[in-house]
Scaffold this motif. Sequence first.
Motif, PDB file in Angstrom:
ATOM      1  N   GLU A 196      38.886  30.362  31.349  1.00 35.26           N
ATOM      2  CA  GLU A 196      38.377  30.330  32.519  1.00 35.26           C
ATOM      3  C   GLU A 196      39.733  29.873  33.179  1.00 35.26           C
ATOM      4  O   GLU A 196      40.536  30.430  33.421  1.00 35.26           O
ATOM      5  CB  GLU A 196      38.153  28.191  31.635  1.00 35.26           C
ATOM      6  CG  GLU A 196      36.811  28.170  31.630  1.00 35.26           C
ATOM      7  CD  GLU A 196      37.212  28.543  29.424  1.00 35.26           C
ATOM      8  OE1 GLU A 196      38.333  29.095  28.968  1.00 35.26           O
ATOM      9  OE2 GLU A 196      36.806  28.667  29.229  1.00 35.26           O
ATOM     10  N   GLY A 197      39.346  28.950  34.672  1.00 35.62           N
ATOM     11  CA  GLY A 197      40.312  29.208  36.178  1.00 35.62           C
ATOM     12  C   GLY A 197      39.526  29.630  36.596  1.00 35.62           C
ATOM     13  O   GLY A 197      38.692  30.341  37.310  1.00 35.62           O
ATOM     14  N   ALA A 198      41.125  29.532  37.751  1.00 35.07           N
ATOM     15  CA  ALA A 198      39.963  29.713  39.236  1.00 35.07           C
ATOM     16  C   ALA A 198      40.201  31.820  39.197  1.00 35.07           C
ATOM     17  O   ALA A 198      38.710  31.977  39.847  1.00 35.07           O
ATOM     18  CB  ALA A 198      41.679  29.650  40.547  1.00 35.07           C
ATOM     19  N   SER A 199      40.354  32.228  38.495  1.00 35.58           N
ATOM     20  CA  SER A 199      39.979  33.569  38.995  1.00 35.58           C
ATOM     21  C   SER A 199      38.967  34.018  38.597  1.00 35.58           C
ATOM     22  O   SER A 199      37.772  34.737  38.585  1.00 35.58           O
ATOM     23  CB  SER A 199      41.148  34.800  38.093  1.00 35.58           C
ATOM     24  OG  SER A 199      41.296  34.459  37.130  1.00 35.58           O
ATOM     25  N   TRP A 200      38.905  33.421  36.850  1.00 36.54           N
ATOM     26  CA  TRP A 200      37.553  33.744  35.831  1.00 36.54           C
ATOM     27  C   TRP A 200      36.126  33.371  37.065  1.00 36.54           C
ATOM     28  O   TRP A 200      35.421  34.094  36.959  1.00 36.54           O
ATOM     29  CB  TRP A 200      37.660  32.664  34.948  1.00 36.54           C
ATOM     30  CG  TRP A 200      36.283  32.904  34.830  1.00 36.54           C
ATOM     31  CD1 TRP A 200      35.192  32.738  34.523  1.00 36.54           C
ATOM     32  CD2 TRP A 200      35.374  34.813  34.178  1.00 36.54           C
ATOM     33  NE1 TRP A 200      34.429  32.974  33.382  1.00 36.54           N
ATOM     34  CE2 TRP A 200      34.456  34.476  33.309  1.00 36.54           C
ATOM     35  CE3 TRP A 200      36.088  35.794  33.777  1.00 36.54           C
ATOM     36  CZ2 TRP A 200      33.406  35.376  32.543  1.00 36.54           C
ATOM     37  CZ3 TRP A 200      35.446  36.486  33.279  1.00 36.54           C
ATOM     38  CH2 TRP A 200      34.015  36.526  32.620  1.00 36.54           C
ATOM     39  N   GLN A 201      36.414  32.041  38.335  1.00 40.20           N
ATOM     40  CA  GLN A 201      35.177  31.736  38.753  1.00 40.20           C
ATOM     41  C   GLN A 201      34.967  32.794  39.480  1.00 40.20           C
ATOM     42  O   GLN A 201      33.530  33.061  40.552  1.00 40.20           O
ATOM     43  CB  GLN A 201      36.090  29.834  39.013  1.00 40.20           C
ATOM     44  CG  GLN A 201      35.051  29.281  38.358  1.00 40.20           C
ATOM     45  CD  GLN A 201      35.501  27.787  39.028  1.00 40.20           C
ATOM     46  OE1 GLN A 201      35.628  27.405  40.105  1.00 40.20           O
ATOM     47  NE2 GLN A 201      35.633  26.999  38.225  1.00 40.20           N
ATOM     48  N   LYS A 210      40.045  40.620  31.428  1.00 36.18           N
ATOM     49  CA  LYS A 210      40.643  39.326  31.128  1.00 36.18           C
ATOM     50  C   LYS A 210      40.976  39.153  29.900  1.00 36.18           C
ATOM     51  O   LYS A 210      41.891  38.008  29.222  1.00 36.18           O
ATOM     52  CB  LYS A 210      39.577  38.293  31.358  1.00 36.18           C
ATOM     53  CG  LYS A 210      39.538  37.802  32.970  1.00 36.18           C
ATOM     54  CD  LYS A 210      40.854  37.364  33.424  1.00 36.18           C
ATOM     55  CE  LYS A 210      40.705  35.598  33.321  1.00 36.18           C
ATOM     56  NZ  LYS A 210      42.045  34.901  33.809  1.00 36.18           N
TER      57      LYS A 210
END
Lengths: 207, 205
Positions: free
Chosen positions: A150-155, A184
Amino acid sequence: MLGDAARAKVEAAIEALEKRTDAEVTVAIAPSSGSYRSVDHAGGAILAALVLTALLMGHFHGRSVPEEWIPPLTALAYVVGAAAARGSWARRLLTRAGTRSRQVREAARIAFVDAGTGATRKRDGVLVYISLLERAVLVVPDLGVEGKLEGASWQAISRELALAVSGPDLEAALLRAIEKTGEKLALALPRTGSGARETPRRLVVLA
Amino acid sequence: MSIRDPGVIARIEAAVAAAEEKTSAEVVVAIARSSGGYRDADLLAGAIASLAALSLIVYSPHFDVRHGLVLPIAAVVFLAATALSSRLPGVRRLLTTSARRRRQVVLAAKLAFFEERVAATRDRLAVLLYVSLEEGEVEILSDTGLDARVPRETWRAVTERAFGSGAPLEEAVVAGINEIGRALAPLVPKTVEDRDELPNRPRIR
Protein backbone atom coordinates in the motif's frame (compact mmCIF):
# COMPACT_ATOMS: atom_id res chain seq x y z
CA MET A 1 -11.30 -13.81 -22.49
CA LEU A 2 -7.72 -14.98 -22.99
CA GLY A 3 -6.34 -17.31 -25.64
CA ASP A 4 -3.98 -20.18 -24.84
CA ALA A 5 -0.92 -18.23 -26.02
CA ALA A 6 -1.82 -15.24 -23.84
CA ARG A 7 -2.39 -17.49 -20.84
CA ALA A 8 1.00 -19.12 -21.32
CA LYS A 9 2.67 -15.71 -21.51
CA VAL A 10 0.99 -14.51 -18.33
CA GLU A 11 1.94 -17.69 -16.50
CA ALA A 12 5.53 -17.38 -17.69
CA ALA A 13 5.65 -13.78 -16.45
CA ILE A 14 4.48 -14.88 -13.01
CA GLU A 15 7.03 -17.70 -12.98
CA ALA A 16 9.80 -15.23 -13.83
CA LEU A 17 8.59 -12.98 -11.03
CA GLU A 18 8.97 -15.82 -8.53
CA LYS A 19 12.75 -15.64 -9.02
CA ARG A 20 12.77 -12.12 -7.58
CA THR A 21 10.39 -12.36 -4.64
CA ASP A 22 9.27 -14.77 -1.97
CA ALA A 23 5.65 -13.70 -2.46
CA GLU A 24 3.43 -16.18 -4.26
CA VAL A 25 1.56 -14.24 -6.88
CA THR A 26 -1.68 -15.49 -8.40
CA VAL A 27 -3.51 -13.52 -11.06
CA ALA A 28 -7.29 -13.88 -11.22
CA ILE A 29 -9.29 -12.36 -14.02
CA ALA A 30 -13.07 -12.06 -14.04
CA PRO A 31 -15.48 -10.72 -16.69
CA SER A 32 -17.36 -8.94 -13.90
CA SER A 33 -17.55 -8.93 -10.10
CA GLY A 34 -21.28 -9.17 -9.68
CA SER A 35 -24.39 -10.19 -11.54
CA TYR A 36 -25.87 -6.65 -11.44
CA ARG A 37 -29.23 -8.29 -12.09
CA SER A 38 -31.15 -5.35 -10.68
CA VAL A 39 -29.79 -3.24 -13.55
CA ASP A 40 -31.80 -5.40 -15.99
CA HIS A 41 -34.97 -4.59 -14.13
CA ALA A 42 -34.10 -0.93 -13.82
CA GLY A 43 -33.57 -0.78 -17.59
CA GLY A 44 -36.87 -2.59 -18.15
CA ALA A 45 -38.76 -0.29 -15.81
CA ILE A 46 -37.32 2.83 -17.43
CA LEU A 47 -38.21 1.78 -20.99
CA ALA A 48 -41.67 0.49 -19.95
CA ALA A 49 -42.43 3.79 -18.23
CA LEU A 50 -41.35 5.75 -21.33
CA VAL A 51 -43.41 3.59 -23.72
CA LEU A 52 -46.47 3.69 -21.47
CA THR A 53 -46.21 7.47 -21.25
CA ALA A 54 -45.96 7.76 -25.04
CA LEU A 55 -48.96 5.48 -25.58
CA LEU A 56 -51.09 7.39 -23.08
CA MET A 57 -50.07 10.75 -24.54
CA GLY A 58 -51.09 9.45 -27.96
CA HIS A 59 -54.48 8.59 -26.55
CA PHE A 60 -55.06 12.16 -25.45
CA HIS A 61 -54.46 13.30 -28.99
CA GLY A 62 -56.60 10.60 -30.49
CA ARG A 63 -53.88 8.85 -32.44
CA SER A 64 -52.69 5.81 -30.64
CA VAL A 65 -52.92 2.04 -30.74
CA PRO A 66 -56.16 0.38 -29.53
CA GLU A 67 -56.43 0.49 -25.75
CA GLU A 68 -56.17 -3.28 -25.31
CA TRP A 69 -52.70 -3.27 -26.84
CA ILE A 70 -51.29 -1.03 -24.14
CA PRO A 71 -50.52 -3.67 -21.43
CA PRO A 72 -48.76 -6.14 -23.77
CA LEU A 73 -46.78 -3.34 -25.45
CA THR A 74 -45.70 -2.02 -22.05
CA ALA A 75 -44.64 -5.52 -20.99
CA LEU A 76 -42.72 -5.91 -24.25
CA ALA A 77 -40.95 -2.60 -23.60
CA TYR A 78 -39.91 -3.93 -20.18
CA VAL A 79 -38.38 -7.04 -21.73
CA VAL A 80 -36.56 -5.02 -24.41
CA GLY A 81 -35.29 -2.54 -21.81
CA ALA A 82 -34.05 -5.37 -19.60
CA ALA A 83 -32.22 -6.98 -22.53
CA ALA A 84 -30.64 -3.66 -23.52
CA ALA A 85 -29.35 -3.18 -19.97
CA ARG A 86 -27.22 -6.32 -20.25
CA GLY A 87 -24.36 -4.61 -22.04
CA SER A 88 -21.26 -3.55 -20.10
CA TRP A 89 -21.86 0.05 -21.03
CA ALA A 90 -25.41 0.07 -19.61
CA ARG A 91 -24.20 -1.79 -16.53
CA ARG A 92 -21.68 0.94 -15.80
CA LEU A 93 -24.15 3.73 -16.60
CA LEU A 94 -26.88 2.39 -14.31
CA THR A 95 -24.73 1.55 -11.26
CA ARG A 96 -22.90 3.81 -8.86
CA ALA A 97 -19.10 3.77 -8.83
CA GLY A 98 -19.23 3.00 -5.10
CA THR A 99 -21.41 -0.05 -5.70
CA ARG A 100 -19.07 -1.34 -8.38
CA SER A 101 -15.95 -0.89 -6.27
CA ARG A 102 -17.62 -2.67 -3.35
CA GLN A 103 -18.52 -5.57 -5.66
CA VAL A 104 -14.93 -5.73 -6.89
CA ARG A 105 -13.53 -5.70 -3.34
CA GLU A 106 -15.86 -8.47 -2.20
CA ALA A 107 -15.34 -10.62 -5.29
CA ALA A 108 -11.55 -10.21 -4.97
CA ARG A 109 -11.64 -11.39 -1.36
CA ILE A 110 -13.80 -14.38 -2.32
CA ALA A 111 -11.37 -15.20 -5.15
CA PHE A 112 -8.51 -14.95 -2.62
CA VAL A 113 -10.18 -17.64 -0.50
CA ASP A 114 -11.18 -19.77 -3.51
CA ALA A 115 -7.78 -19.70 -5.23
CA GLY A 116 -6.04 -20.76 -2.01
CA THR A 117 -3.95 -17.57 -2.00
CA GLY A 118 -4.52 -17.36 1.74
CA ALA A 119 -3.54 -20.97 2.35
CA THR A 120 0.26 -20.76 2.08
CA ARG A 121 2.34 -21.70 5.11
CA LYS A 122 4.36 -18.48 5.11
CA ARG A 123 1.31 -16.33 4.38
CA ASP A 124 3.08 -14.68 1.51
CA GLY A 125 0.33 -15.09 -1.08
CA VAL A 126 -0.68 -12.12 -3.20
CA LEU A 127 -3.73 -12.10 -5.42
CA VAL A 128 -3.82 -9.67 -8.31
CA TYR A 129 -7.51 -9.50 -9.15
CA ILE A 130 -8.72 -7.98 -12.40
CA SER A 131 -12.36 -7.34 -13.18
CA LEU A 132 -13.14 -6.27 -16.73
CA LEU A 133 -16.66 -4.84 -16.49
CA GLU A 134 -15.67 -2.53 -13.64
CA ARG A 135 -12.25 -1.85 -15.21
CA ALA A 136 -10.62 -2.52 -11.88
CA VAL A 137 -7.36 -4.00 -10.64
CA LEU A 138 -7.16 -4.92 -6.97
CA VAL A 139 -4.29 -6.52 -5.09
CA VAL A 140 -5.22 -8.65 -2.08
CA PRO A 141 -2.17 -9.54 0.03
CA ASP A 142 -2.06 -12.20 2.76
CA LEU A 143 -1.07 -11.34 6.35
CA GLY A 144 2.66 -11.65 5.65
CA VAL A 145 2.56 -9.14 2.81
CA GLU A 146 -0.04 -6.79 4.27
CA GLY A 147 1.10 -3.21 4.53
CA LYS A 148 4.01 -3.73 2.18
CA LEU A 149 2.27 -2.83 -1.05
CA GLU A 150 0.00 0.00 0.00
CA GLY A 151 0.93 3.66 -0.09
CA ALA A 152 0.87 6.58 -2.47
CA SER A 153 3.05 5.03 -5.17
CA TRP A 154 0.91 1.92 -5.18
CA GLN A 155 -2.27 3.98 -5.62
CA ALA A 156 -0.80 5.62 -8.68
CA ILE A 157 0.12 2.21 -10.06
CA SER A 158 -3.41 0.91 -9.41
CA ARG A 159 -4.94 3.80 -11.30
CA GLU A 160 -2.59 3.28 -14.20
CA LEU A 161 -3.37 -0.43 -14.32
CA ALA A 162 -7.13 0.15 -14.15
CA LEU A 163 -6.78 2.41 -17.16
CA ALA A 164 -4.81 -0.25 -19.03
CA VAL A 165 -7.45 -2.88 -18.25
CA SER A 166 -10.15 -0.76 -19.88
CA GLY A 167 -8.16 -0.68 -23.12
CA PRO A 168 -8.30 -3.19 -25.97
CA ASP A 169 -5.09 -5.10 -25.21
CA LEU A 170 -5.91 -7.25 -22.20
CA GLU A 171 -2.75 -9.35 -22.47
CA ALA A 172 -0.49 -6.28 -22.35
CA ALA A 173 -2.46 -4.91 -19.39
CA LEU A 174 -2.05 -8.17 -17.48
CA LEU A 175 1.68 -8.32 -18.16
CA ARG A 176 2.00 -4.72 -17.02
CA ALA A 177 0.07 -5.49 -13.81
CA ILE A 178 2.40 -8.41 -13.08
CA GLU A 179 5.48 -6.31 -13.82
CA LYS A 180 4.37 -3.43 -11.58
CA THR A 181 3.30 -5.69 -8.72
CA GLY A 182 6.55 -7.58 -9.13
CA GLU A 183 8.70 -4.46 -8.86
CA LYS A 184 7.07 -3.62 -5.54
CA LEU A 185 7.25 -7.17 -4.24
CA ALA A 186 10.88 -7.61 -5.20
CA LEU A 187 11.70 -4.67 -2.94
CA ALA A 188 9.30 -5.52 -0.11
CA LEU A 189 9.82 -9.29 -0.01
CA PRO A 190 13.00 -10.13 -1.95
CA ARG A 191 13.71 -13.71 -2.87
CA THR A 192 15.58 -15.52 -0.08
CA GLY A 193 16.02 -18.71 -2.04
CA SER A 194 14.08 -21.50 -0.46
CA GLY A 195 10.58 -22.82 -0.73
CA ALA A 196 8.57 -24.13 -3.63
CA ARG A 197 5.30 -22.64 -4.75
CA GLU A 198 2.33 -23.87 -2.72
CA THR A 199 -0.62 -22.34 -4.56
CA PRO A 200 -1.55 -24.67 -7.41
CA ARG A 201 -2.43 -22.21 -10.15
CA ARG A 202 -0.68 -19.04 -11.25
CA LEU A 203 -3.53 -17.78 -13.42
CA VAL A 204 -7.20 -18.23 -12.59
CA VAL A 205 -9.74 -17.29 -15.25
CA LEU A 206 -13.13 -16.87 -13.61
CA ALA A 207 -16.39 -17.41 -15.47
CA MET B 1 -36.79 -13.81 20.35
CA SER B 2 -34.32 -12.70 17.73
CA ILE B 3 -30.92 -14.24 17.32
CA ARG B 4 -29.40 -10.76 17.51
CA ASP B 5 -30.71 -10.11 21.06
CA PRO B 6 -27.98 -9.53 23.67
CA GLY B 7 -29.12 -12.59 25.66
CA VAL B 8 -28.82 -14.86 22.63
CA ILE B 9 -25.47 -13.35 21.66
CA ALA B 10 -24.18 -14.07 25.18
CA ARG B 11 -25.43 -17.68 24.97
CA ILE B 12 -23.66 -18.18 21.64
CA GLU B 13 -20.47 -16.66 23.05
CA ALA B 14 -20.64 -19.02 26.04
CA ALA B 15 -21.23 -22.01 23.71
CA VAL B 16 -18.11 -21.07 21.70
CA ALA B 17 -16.04 -20.83 24.90
CA ALA B 18 -17.36 -24.22 26.04
CA ALA B 19 -16.60 -25.86 22.68
CA GLU B 20 -13.04 -24.46 22.74
CA GLU B 21 -12.52 -26.04 26.22
CA LYS B 22 -12.26 -29.41 24.51
CA THR B 23 -10.23 -28.57 21.42
CA SER B 24 -7.32 -26.37 20.43
CA ALA B 25 -9.28 -25.30 17.37
CA GLU B 26 -10.98 -21.90 17.24
CA VAL B 27 -14.69 -21.56 16.50
CA VAL B 28 -15.89 -18.35 14.85
CA VAL B 29 -19.61 -17.61 14.49
CA ALA B 30 -20.85 -15.02 12.01
CA ILE B 31 -24.50 -14.06 11.72
CA ALA B 32 -25.63 -12.13 8.66
CA ARG B 33 -28.98 -10.51 8.06
CA SER B 34 -28.80 -11.54 4.42
CA SER B 35 -26.21 -12.91 2.00
CA GLY B 36 -26.98 -10.90 -1.05
CA GLY B 37 -28.77 -7.98 -2.55
CA TYR B 38 -32.08 -9.24 -3.85
CA ARG B 39 -33.02 -5.88 -5.31
CA ASP B 40 -33.76 -7.46 -8.67
CA ALA B 41 -36.48 -9.60 -7.07
CA ASP B 42 -38.00 -6.47 -5.51
CA LEU B 43 -38.01 -4.69 -8.87
CA LEU B 44 -39.51 -7.73 -10.57
CA ALA B 45 -42.29 -7.78 -7.95
CA GLY B 46 -42.93 -4.10 -8.71
CA ALA B 47 -43.05 -4.77 -12.46
CA ILE B 48 -45.47 -7.69 -12.10
CA ALA B 49 -47.75 -5.74 -9.77
CA SER B 50 -47.88 -2.66 -11.97
CA LEU B 51 -48.51 -4.74 -15.10
CA ALA B 52 -51.38 -6.42 -13.22
CA ALA B 53 -52.78 -3.02 -12.23
CA LEU B 54 -52.47 -1.75 -15.80
CA SER B 55 -54.23 -4.84 -17.16
CA LEU B 56 -57.01 -4.47 -14.62
CA ILE B 57 -57.58 -0.86 -15.63
CA VAL B 58 -57.66 -1.67 -19.35
CA TYR B 59 -59.49 -5.01 -19.44
CA SER B 60 -61.84 -4.97 -16.46
CA PRO B 61 -65.24 -3.35 -17.06
CA HIS B 62 -65.45 -2.57 -13.33
CA PHE B 63 -62.63 -0.07 -13.43
CA ASP B 64 -63.16 3.24 -15.10
CA VAL B 65 -60.02 5.28 -14.63
CA ARG B 66 -59.30 8.58 -16.28
CA HIS B 67 -56.38 8.31 -18.70
CA GLY B 68 -54.44 10.94 -16.86
CA LEU B 69 -54.39 8.75 -13.74
CA VAL B 70 -53.09 5.58 -15.38
CA LEU B 71 -49.41 6.47 -15.22
CA PRO B 72 -49.45 7.73 -11.59
CA ILE B 73 -51.34 4.58 -10.51
CA ALA B 74 -48.85 2.30 -12.29
CA ALA B 75 -45.95 4.19 -10.70
CA VAL B 76 -47.41 4.05 -7.19
CA VAL B 77 -48.17 0.32 -7.50
CA PHE B 78 -44.61 -0.27 -8.76
CA LEU B 79 -43.02 1.57 -5.84
CA ALA B 80 -45.37 0.02 -3.26
CA ALA B 81 -44.77 -3.54 -4.48
CA THR B 82 -41.00 -2.97 -4.61
CA ALA B 83 -40.99 -1.67 -1.04
CA LEU B 84 -43.25 -4.49 0.14
CA SER B 85 -41.03 -7.14 -1.47
CA SER B 86 -37.94 -5.79 0.29
CA ARG B 87 -39.71 -6.11 3.65
CA LEU B 88 -41.42 -9.48 3.15
CA PRO B 89 -38.91 -12.30 2.68
CA GLY B 90 -41.71 -14.51 1.31
CA VAL B 91 -41.89 -12.45 -1.89
CA ARG B 92 -38.15 -12.62 -2.55
CA ARG B 93 -38.21 -16.33 -1.82
CA LEU B 94 -40.90 -16.74 -4.45
CA LEU B 95 -39.02 -14.72 -7.07
CA THR B 96 -35.55 -16.27 -6.62
CA THR B 97 -34.40 -19.85 -7.06
CA SER B 98 -33.15 -21.84 -4.09
CA ALA B 99 -29.95 -22.58 -6.05
CA ARG B 100 -29.22 -18.86 -6.31
CA ARG B 101 -29.90 -18.26 -2.62
CA ARG B 102 -27.60 -21.16 -1.76
CA ARG B 103 -24.87 -19.79 -4.04
CA GLN B 104 -25.12 -16.35 -2.45
CA VAL B 105 -24.80 -17.87 1.03
CA VAL B 106 -21.68 -19.82 0.07
CA LEU B 107 -20.04 -16.73 -1.47
CA ALA B 108 -20.95 -14.54 1.52
CA ALA B 109 -19.54 -17.20 3.87
CA LYS B 110 -16.21 -17.07 2.00
CA LEU B 111 -16.22 -13.29 2.28
CA ALA B 112 -16.88 -13.56 6.03
CA PHE B 113 -14.03 -16.10 6.28
CA PHE B 114 -11.69 -13.47 4.82
CA GLU B 115 -13.06 -10.41 6.60
CA GLU B 116 -13.35 -11.96 10.06
CA ARG B 117 -9.74 -13.15 9.73
CA VAL B 118 -10.61 -16.77 10.39
CA ALA B 119 -7.30 -17.75 8.74
CA ALA B 120 -5.23 -15.71 11.23
CA THR B 121 -4.60 -18.48 13.80
CA ARG B 122 -1.03 -19.72 14.18
CA ASP B 123 -1.73 -23.35 13.29
CA ARG B 124 -4.67 -22.57 11.02
CA LEU B 125 -7.06 -24.48 13.21
CA ALA B 126 -10.17 -22.32 12.94
CA VAL B 127 -13.64 -23.05 11.69
CA LEU B 128 -16.33 -20.57 10.66
CA LEU B 129 -20.02 -21.20 11.30
CA TYR B 130 -21.80 -18.75 9.03
CA VAL B 131 -25.53 -18.21 9.53
CA SER B 132 -27.59 -16.21 7.04
CA LEU B 133 -30.97 -15.22 8.44
CA GLU B 134 -32.92 -14.16 5.35
CA GLU B 135 -32.13 -17.36 3.46
CA GLY B 136 -32.35 -19.50 6.60
CA GLU B 137 -29.11 -21.23 5.59
CA VAL B 138 -25.80 -22.06 7.25
CA GLU B 139 -22.34 -22.79 5.87
CA ILE B 140 -19.30 -24.18 7.68
CA LEU B 141 -15.82 -23.33 6.37
CA SER B 142 -12.60 -24.60 7.92
CA ASP B 143 -9.02 -23.43 7.57
CA THR B 144 -6.24 -25.57 6.09
CA GLY B 145 -4.92 -26.93 9.39
CA LEU B 146 -8.31 -28.40 10.19
CA ASP B 147 -8.84 -29.62 6.62
CA ALA B 148 -5.82 -31.85 7.06
CA ARG B 149 -7.20 -33.42 10.23
CA VAL B 150 -10.98 -33.36 9.95
CA PRO B 151 -12.82 -35.22 7.17
CA ARG B 152 -15.10 -33.00 5.10
CA GLU B 153 -18.20 -35.09 5.84
CA THR B 154 -17.93 -34.02 9.48
CA TRP B 155 -19.22 -30.55 8.67
CA ARG B 156 -22.12 -31.85 6.63
CA ALA B 157 -23.10 -34.19 9.46
CA VAL B 158 -22.88 -31.33 11.98
CA THR B 159 -25.04 -29.10 9.78
CA GLU B 160 -27.67 -31.80 9.34
CA ARG B 161 -27.85 -32.71 13.01
CA ALA B 162 -28.04 -29.14 14.28
CA PHE B 163 -30.00 -27.38 11.56
CA GLY B 164 -32.06 -30.17 10.02
CA SER B 165 -34.20 -30.62 13.11
CA GLY B 166 -36.41 -27.59 12.59
CA ALA B 167 -35.50 -26.16 16.00
CA PRO B 168 -35.63 -22.36 16.44
CA LEU B 169 -32.56 -20.80 14.86
CA GLU B 170 -30.87 -19.63 18.08
CA GLU B 171 -31.23 -23.15 19.51
CA ALA B 172 -29.87 -24.63 16.29
CA VAL B 173 -26.84 -22.30 16.33
CA VAL B 174 -25.99 -23.24 19.93
CA ALA B 175 -26.52 -26.93 19.07
CA GLY B 176 -24.30 -26.48 16.00
CA ILE B 177 -21.48 -25.00 18.09
CA ASN B 178 -21.80 -27.88 20.59
CA GLU B 179 -21.68 -30.39 17.71
CA ILE B 180 -18.57 -28.71 16.27
CA GLY B 181 -16.86 -28.90 19.69
CA ARG B 182 -17.82 -32.56 20.07
CA ALA B 183 -16.59 -33.44 16.56
CA LEU B 184 -13.25 -31.62 17.03
CA ALA B 185 -12.46 -32.87 20.57
CA PRO B 186 -11.08 -36.30 19.51
CA LEU B 187 -9.49 -35.09 16.22
CA VAL B 188 -7.89 -31.83 17.42
CA PRO B 189 -7.60 -32.28 21.20
CA LYS B 190 -6.83 -29.44 23.55
CA THR B 191 -3.11 -28.91 24.12
CA VAL B 192 -1.43 -27.20 27.08
CA GLU B 193 -0.01 -24.36 25.04
CA ASP B 194 -3.33 -23.60 23.31
CA ARG B 195 -4.37 -19.95 23.50
CA ASP B 196 -7.70 -18.33 22.71
CA GLU B 197 -6.63 -16.65 19.49
CA LEU B 198 -9.90 -15.34 18.08
CA PRO B 199 -12.77 -13.60 19.93
CA ASN B 200 -15.63 -15.91 20.94
CA ARG B 201 -18.29 -13.29 20.41
CA PRO B 202 -20.41 -13.87 17.29
CA ARG B 203 -19.83 -11.37 14.50
CA ILE B 204 -22.99 -9.63 13.40
CA ARG B 205 -22.74 -8.79 9.70
